[in-house]
Design a protein around this motif. Structure first.
Motif, PDB file in Angstrom:
ATOM      1  N   UNK A  45       8.529 -60.670  35.913  1.00  0.00           N
ATOM      2  CA  UNK A  45       8.319 -59.250  35.678  1.00  0.00           C
ATOM      3  C   UNK A  45       9.354 -58.669  34.716  1.00  0.00           C
ATOM      4  N   UNK A  46      10.417 -59.405  34.433  1.00  0.00           N
ATOM      5  CA  UNK A  46      11.468 -58.900  33.567  1.00  0.00           C
ATOM      6  C   UNK A  46      11.484 -59.553  32.194  1.00  0.00           C
ATOM      7  N   UNK A  47      10.769 -60.636  32.026  1.00  0.00           N
ATOM      8  CA  UNK A  47      10.828 -61.386  30.771  1.00  0.00           C
ATOM      9  C   UNK A  47       9.428 -61.835  30.377  1.00  0.00           C
ATOM     10  N   UNK A  48       9.140 -61.793  29.085  1.00  0.00           N
ATOM     11  CA  UNK A  48       7.861 -62.272  28.584  1.00  0.00           C
ATOM     12  C   UNK A  48       8.065 -63.107  27.335  1.00  0.00           C
ATOM     13  N   UNK A  49       7.360 -64.217  27.262  1.00  0.00           N
ATOM     14  CA  UNK A  49       7.389 -65.078  26.074  1.00  0.00           C
ATOM     15  C   UNK A  49       6.018 -64.995  25.443  1.00  0.00           C
ATOM     16  N   UNK A  50       5.980 -64.766  24.131  1.00  0.00           N
ATOM     17  CA  UNK A  50       4.686 -64.550  23.482  1.00  0.00           C
ATOM     18  C   UNK A  50       4.635 -65.202  22.120  1.00  0.00           C
ATOM     19  N   UNK A  51       3.415 -65.363  21.647  1.00  0.00           N
ATOM     20  CA  UNK A  51       3.171 -65.921  20.329  1.00  0.00           C
ATOM     21  C   UNK A  51       1.939 -65.233  19.739  1.00  0.00           C
ATOM     22  N   UNK A  52       1.855 -65.194  18.431  1.00  0.00           N
ATOM     23  CA  UNK A  52       0.718 -64.617  17.745  1.00  0.00           C
ATOM     24  C   UNK A  52      -0.181 -65.773  17.314  1.00  0.00           C
ATOM     25  N   UNK A  53      -1.319 -65.926  17.972  1.00  0.00           N
ATOM     26  CA  UNK A  53      -2.198 -67.060  17.701  1.00  0.00           C
ATOM     27  C   UNK A  53      -2.817 -67.009  16.312  1.00  0.00           C
ATOM     28  N   UNK A  54      -3.052 -65.816  15.780  1.00  0.00           N
ATOM     29  CA  UNK A  54      -3.593 -65.716  14.430  1.00  0.00           C
ATOM     30  C   UNK A  54      -2.584 -66.261  13.416  1.00  0.00           C
ATOM     31  N   UNK A 113       1.786 -70.294  10.380  1.00  0.00           N
ATOM     32  CA  UNK A 113       3.032 -69.541  10.489  1.00  0.00           C
ATOM     33  C   UNK A 113       3.509 -69.605  11.939  1.00  0.00           C
ATOM     34  N   UNK A 114       4.127 -70.698  12.374  1.00  0.00           N
ATOM     35  CA  UNK A 114       4.546 -70.805  13.765  1.00  0.00           C
ATOM     36  C   UNK A 114       5.546 -69.708  14.122  1.00  0.00           C
ATOM     37  N   UNK A 115       5.345 -69.091  15.291  1.00  0.00           N
ATOM     38  CA  UNK A 115       6.199 -67.990  15.702  1.00  0.00           C
ATOM     39  C   UNK A 115       6.329 -67.965  17.211  1.00  0.00           C
ATOM     40  N   UNK A 116       7.369 -67.291  17.673  1.00  0.00           N
ATOM     41  CA  UNK A 116       7.581 -67.106  19.105  1.00  0.00           C
ATOM     42  C   UNK A 116       8.391 -65.830  19.288  1.00  0.00           C
ATOM     43  N   UNK A 117       8.129 -65.142  20.381  1.00  0.00           N
ATOM     44  CA  UNK A 117       8.860 -63.918  20.691  1.00  0.00           C
ATOM     45  C   UNK A 117       9.241 -63.891  22.153  1.00  0.00           C
ATOM     46  N   UNK A 118      10.349 -63.246  22.443  1.00  0.00           N
ATOM     47  CA  UNK A 118      10.826 -63.081  23.815  1.00  0.00           C
ATOM     48  C   UNK A 118      11.086 -61.596  24.030  1.00  0.00           C
ATOM     49  N   UNK A 119      10.530 -61.047  25.112  1.00  0.00           N
ATOM     50  CA  UNK A 119      10.735 -59.650  25.459  1.00  0.00           C
ATOM     51  C   UNK A 119      11.398 -59.568  26.823  1.00  0.00           C
ATOM     52  N   UNK A 164      13.428 -54.855  25.240  1.00  0.00           N
ATOM     53  CA  UNK A 164      13.922 -55.322  23.946  1.00  0.00           C
ATOM     54  C   UNK A 164      13.190 -56.618  23.628  1.00  0.00           C
ATOM     55  N   UNK A 165      12.728 -56.749  22.396  1.00  0.00           N
ATOM     56  CA  UNK A 165      12.001 -57.950  21.991  1.00  0.00           C
ATOM     57  C   UNK A 165      12.623 -58.522  20.718  1.00  0.00           C
ATOM     58  N   UNK A 177      11.174 -65.008   9.221  1.00  0.00           N
ATOM     59  CA  UNK A 177      11.133 -63.627   9.669  1.00  0.00           C
ATOM     60  C   UNK A 177      11.807 -63.529  11.027  1.00  0.00           C
ATOM     61  N   UNK A 178      12.683 -62.558  11.182  1.00  0.00           N
ATOM     62  CA  UNK A 178      13.262 -62.212  12.476  1.00  0.00           C
ATOM     63  C   UNK A 178      12.997 -60.733  12.670  1.00  0.00           C
TER      64      UNK A 178
END
Length: 96
Positions: free
Chosen positions: A21-30, A36-42, A51-52, A72-73
């Protein structure tokens, strides 16, 4: 100390401190489909604030010596108008 062991220890420690509930890991499939491999942490930092940090790297060399390279960051701070980190955020949050 082996680097893999150190990284594993860090993840195990963070897993004990942070919950789903406090952390999320995400990626943009498009972006992934467009090579363009990517990953994000919120991370939720307060009851209505999160904060992400998203990162993207593209270092491909295509045919005929063409190159498609960029990185890109993207940091974000978000104030949630309703329950934080629940559901789709199309209108649930205010981007700052």
């Amino acid at each position: 100390m082996n680097t893999k062991v150190a990284i594993t220890a860090i993840f195990i420690t963070l897993a004990g401190l942070l919950g789903a509930q406090n952390v999320g890991v995400k990626s943009n499939l498009l972006n992934d489909a467009l090579l363009n491999p990517n990953i994000g942490v919120e991370v939720q930092v307060a009851p209505k604030w999160s904060v992400e940090l998203t990162g993207e790297l593209n270092a491909w060399t295509l045919s005929h010596q063409r190159r498609w390279k960029h990185w890109l960051v993207m940091p974000e701070v978000r104030y949630w108008l309703c329950d934080p980190m629940v559901g789709h955020r199309s209108w649930h949050s205010l981007w700052i």
